[in-house]
Design a protein around this motif. Structure first.
Motif, PDB file in Angstrom:
ATOM      1  N   GLY A  39     -13.567   1.169 -17.282  1.00 10.69           N
ATOM      2  CA  GLY A  39     -13.505   2.386 -16.729  1.00 10.69           C
ATOM      3  C   GLY A  39     -12.410   3.136 -17.352  1.00 10.69           C
ATOM      4  N   CYS A  40     -11.358   2.707 -17.916  1.00 10.64           N
ATOM      5  CA  CYS A  40     -10.100   3.301 -18.395  1.00 10.64           C
ATOM      6  C   CYS A  40      -9.900   2.761 -19.839  1.00 10.64           C
ATOM      7  CB  CYS A  40      -8.935   3.005 -17.709  1.00 10.64           C
ATOM      8  SG  CYS A  40      -8.485   1.476 -17.285  1.00 10.64           S
ATOM      9  N   ASN A  41     -10.614   3.535 -20.939  1.00  5.47           N
ATOM     10  CA  ASN A  41     -10.605   3.128 -22.200  1.00  5.47           C
ATOM     11  C   ASN A  41      -9.298   3.119 -22.930  1.00  5.47           C
ATOM     12  OD1 ASN A  41     -13.273   2.505 -22.016  1.00  5.47           O
ATOM     13  ND2 ASN A  41     -14.262   4.542 -22.229  1.00  5.47           N
ATOM     14  N   THR A  42      -8.459   4.019 -22.461  1.00  2.00           N
ATOM     15  CA  THR A  42      -7.161   4.323 -23.341  1.00  2.00           C
ATOM     16  C   THR A  42      -6.069   3.830 -22.174  1.00  2.00           C
ATOM     17  OG1 THR A  42      -7.000   6.439 -22.411  1.00  2.00           O
ATOM     18  CG2 THR A  42      -8.138   6.163 -24.633  1.00  2.00           C
ATOM     19  N   VAL A  43      -4.993   3.788 -22.863  1.00  2.70           N
ATOM     20  CA  VAL A  43      -3.411   3.577 -22.074  1.00  2.70           C
ATOM     21  C   VAL A  43      -3.454   4.864 -21.136  1.00  2.70           C
ATOM     22  CG1 VAL A  43      -1.246   3.259 -22.000  1.00  2.70           C
ATOM     23  CG2 VAL A  43      -2.533   2.259 -23.848  1.00  2.70           C
ATOM     24  N   GLU A  44      -3.535   5.958 -21.570  1.00  2.00           N
ATOM     25  CA  GLU A  44      -3.594   7.330 -20.603  1.00  2.00           C
ATOM     26  C   GLU A  44      -4.522   7.233 -19.540  1.00  2.00           C
ATOM     27  OE1 GLU A  44      -4.150  12.065 -21.023  1.00  2.00           O
ATOM     28  OE2 GLU A  44      -4.356  10.893 -23.026  1.00  2.00           O
ATOM     29  N   GLY A  45      -5.689   6.794 -19.681  1.00  2.00           N
ATOM     30  CA  GLY A  45      -6.684   6.506 -18.532  1.00  2.00           C
ATOM     31  C   GLY A  45      -6.216   5.499 -17.701  1.00  2.00           C
ATOM     32  N   ALA A  46      -5.705   4.519 -18.293  1.00  2.00           N
ATOM     33  CA  ALA A  46      -5.009   3.400 -17.279  1.00  2.00           C
ATOM     34  C   ALA A  46      -4.083   4.012 -16.385  1.00  2.00           C
ATOM     35  CB  ALA A  46      -4.528   1.981 -17.901  1.00  2.00           C
ATOM     36  N   GLY A  47      -3.112   4.511 -17.059  1.00  2.00           N
ATOM     37  CA  GLY A  47      -2.029   5.343 -16.434  1.00  2.00           C
ATOM     38  C   GLY A  47      -2.443   6.384 -15.244  1.00  2.00           C
ATOM     39  N   GLN A  48      -3.558   7.107 -15.610  1.00  2.00           N
ATOM     40  CA  GLN A  48      -4.144   7.943 -14.459  1.00  2.00           C
ATOM     41  C   GLN A  48      -4.886   7.350 -13.392  1.00  2.00           C
ATOM     42  OE1 GLN A  48      -6.824  10.288 -16.802  1.00  2.00           O
ATOM     43  NE2 GLN A  48      -5.238  11.691 -17.633  1.00  2.00           N
ATOM     44  N   ASP A  49      -5.385   6.077 -13.629  1.00  2.00           N
ATOM     45  CA  ASP A  49      -6.001   5.147 -12.673  1.00  2.00           C
ATOM     46  C   ASP A  49      -4.755   4.639 -11.888  1.00  2.00           C
ATOM     47  OD1 ASP A  49      -8.398   5.708 -13.700  1.00  2.00           O
ATOM     48  OD2 ASP A  49      -8.504   3.693 -14.808  1.00  2.00           O
ATOM     49  N   VAL A  50      -3.849   4.354 -12.385  1.00  2.00           N
ATOM     50  CA  VAL A  50      -2.588   3.714 -11.534  1.00  2.00           C
ATOM     51  C   VAL A  50      -2.219   4.729 -10.634  1.00  2.00           C
ATOM     52  CG1 VAL A  50      -0.498   2.898 -11.768  1.00  2.00           C
ATOM     53  CG2 VAL A  50      -2.144   1.796 -13.136  1.00  2.00           C
ATOM     54  N   ARG A  51      -1.931   5.988 -11.352  1.00  2.00           N
ATOM     55  CA  ARG A  51      -1.480   7.048 -10.503  1.00  2.00           C
ATOM     56  C   ARG A  51      -2.164   7.389  -9.346  1.00  2.00           C
ATOM     57  NH1 ARG A  51      -1.440  11.542 -14.013  1.00  2.00           N
ATOM     58  NH2 ARG A  51      -0.053  10.085 -15.316  1.00  2.00           N
ATOM     59  N   ALA A  52      -3.614   7.432  -9.786  1.00  2.00           N
ATOM     60  CA  ALA A  52      -4.542   7.900  -8.453  1.00  2.00           C
ATOM     61  C   ALA A  52      -4.428   6.687  -7.404  1.00  2.00           C
ATOM     62  CB  ALA A  52      -5.880   7.939  -9.088  1.00  2.00           C
ATOM     63  N   GLY A  53      -4.087   5.497  -7.655  1.00  2.00           N
ATOM     64  CA  GLY A  53      -4.326   4.540  -6.869  1.00  2.00           C
ATOM     65  C   GLY A  53      -3.064   4.488  -6.032  1.00  2.00           C
ATOM     66  N   GLY A  54      -2.004   5.032  -6.717  1.00  2.00           N
ATOM     67  CA  GLY A  54      -0.677   5.146  -6.048  1.00  2.00           C
ATOM     68  C   GLY A  54      -0.868   6.188  -5.021  1.00  2.00           C
ATOM     69  N   ARG A  55      -1.397   7.270  -5.255  1.00  2.00           N
ATOM     70  CA  ARG A  55      -1.662   8.447  -4.400  1.00  2.00           C
ATOM     71  C   ARG A  55      -2.474   8.090  -3.195  1.00  2.00           C
ATOM     72  NH1 ARG A  55      -2.996  12.204  -9.268  1.00  2.00           N
ATOM     73  NH2 ARG A  55      -1.026  12.827  -9.820  1.00  2.00           N
ATOM     74  N   ALA A  56      -3.563   7.558  -3.315  1.00  2.00           N
ATOM     75  CA  ALA A  56      -4.401   7.116  -2.412  1.00  2.00           C
ATOM     76  C   ALA A  56      -3.503   5.868  -1.361  1.00  2.00           C
ATOM     77  CB  ALA A  56      -5.495   6.202  -2.944  1.00  2.00           C
ATOM     78  N   ILE A  57      -2.915   5.278  -1.773  1.00  2.00           N
ATOM     79  CA  ILE A  57      -1.910   4.462  -0.872  1.00  2.00           C
ATOM     80  C   ILE A  57      -0.882   5.304  -0.192  1.00  2.00           C
ATOM     81  CG2 ILE A  57      -0.139   2.708  -0.951  1.00  2.00           C
ATOM     82  CD1 ILE A  57      -1.612   1.095  -3.348  1.00  2.00           C
ATOM     83  N   GLU A  58      -0.425   6.430  -0.973  1.00  2.00           N
ATOM     84  CA  GLU A  58       0.593   6.966  -0.108  1.00  2.00           C
ATOM     85  C   GLU A  58      -0.140   7.887   0.900  1.00  2.00           C
ATOM     86  OE1 GLU A  58       2.535   9.859  -2.919  1.00  2.00           O
ATOM     87  OE2 GLU A  58       3.732   8.111  -3.642  1.00  2.00           O
ATOM     88  N   ARG A  59      -1.304   8.388   0.730  1.00  2.00           N
ATOM     89  CA  ARG A  59      -2.092   9.218   1.599  1.00  2.00           C
ATOM     90  C   ARG A  59      -2.562   8.219   2.747  1.00  2.00           C
ATOM     91  NH1 ARG A  59      -6.269  10.488  -1.717  1.00  2.00           N
ATOM     92  NH2 ARG A  59      -5.080  10.979  -3.668  1.00  2.00           N
ATOM     93  N   ALA A  60      -2.929   7.202   2.490  1.00  2.00           N
ATOM     94  CA  ALA A  60      -3.260   6.085   3.604  1.00  2.00           C
ATOM     95  C   ALA A  60      -1.790   5.869   4.543  1.00  2.00           C
ATOM     96  CB  ALA A  60      -3.738   4.676   3.098  1.00  2.00           C
ATOM     97  N   ALA A  61      -0.507   5.611   3.913  1.00  2.00           N
ATOM     98  CA  ALA A  61       0.488   5.222   4.686  1.00  2.00           C
ATOM     99  C   ALA A  61       0.888   6.478   5.594  1.00  2.00           C
ATOM    100  CB  ALA A  61       1.519   4.897   3.592  1.00  2.00           C
ATOM    101  N   ASP A  62       0.575   7.811   5.212  1.00  2.00           N
ATOM    102  CA  ASP A  62       1.086   9.035   5.979  1.00  2.00           C
ATOM    103  C   ASP A  62       0.106   9.125   7.306  1.00  2.00           C
ATOM    104  OD1 ASP A  62       2.821   9.646   4.298  1.00  2.00           O
ATOM    105  OD2 ASP A  62       1.393  10.985   3.253  1.00  2.00           O
TER     106      ASP A  62
END
Length: 62
Positions: A39-62
């Motif tokens: 799903g993430c072919n580049t380092v940039e894509g991996a960073g975006q995936d991690v960032r999106a995962g962090g956002r989802a965790i923040e939203r779930a915590a609120d």
């Protein structure tokens, strides 16, 4: 006497059969890892995936 030995060998053989749970967990983990890497072919894509995962965790915590 022979019957008792035969039954004891059968019970020991039945206990020696491993339960496939460990293999199933490993295969599931490897399949998930392969899907993530595909799903993430580049380092940039991996960073975006991690960032999106962090956002989802923040939203779930609120």
């Amino acid at each position: 006497m022979q019957n008792a030995k035969h039954r004891a060998r059968q019970r020991a053989a039945a206990r020696a059969v491993p339960f496939p749970a460990r293999e199933m967990v490993l295969l599931t983990f490897l399949a998930a890892l392969a899907a993530m890497l595909a799903g993430c072919n580049t380092v940039e894509g991996a960073g975006q995936d991690v960032r999106a995962g962090g956002r989802a965790i923040e939203r779930a915590a609120d």
